[in-house]
Design an enzyme around this catalytic site. Sequence first.
Site: not given
Length: 167
Positions: A13, A73, A146
């Site tokens: 992430d 991502e 996260d």
Amino acid sequence: MIKSPSQLILGIDPGLATTGYGLVLKERNKLAHIAFGCILTPAKQNFIERLETIHNELEKIIKKYQPQAVAVEALFFCKNVKTALDVSQARGVILLTAIENKLPLYEFTPLEIKQAVTGYGRAEKKQIQKMVKIILDLKEIPEPDDAADALAIAICGANSQKLYRKI
């Protein structure tokens, strides 16, 4: 595409202050978490040093766990242009680090990640975290957020092999 019966996926992430990471092992149809955490860069550190920290820490994670693929991502629309630029530069460092380590790179949109983890593309953060806990048979929801997000990205990667879009 990975053909072995077991595969280790590193989910990331991206972020400048906090980059979440999560490692998920897929063996046949079972998923297990291997590790998760965050790479932190202090705001007082200059921008280039922060990017270097992300690179160096990610290198250590890759060397230690030797994942077979990296799922990241994809960037999404951000109202704050400065934040979007900083995150995109951190993401560039992440992509380059994976490339330098000759790892296949795959990206997933937030919608795809939510769909893969919860079955619903508009799921709330808490729903995703609860499903990560259930899917990986964890005692508690992973923290910080996260790291939980990175595990969700790794789960998406592990369960979406045929849908992978190589960067």
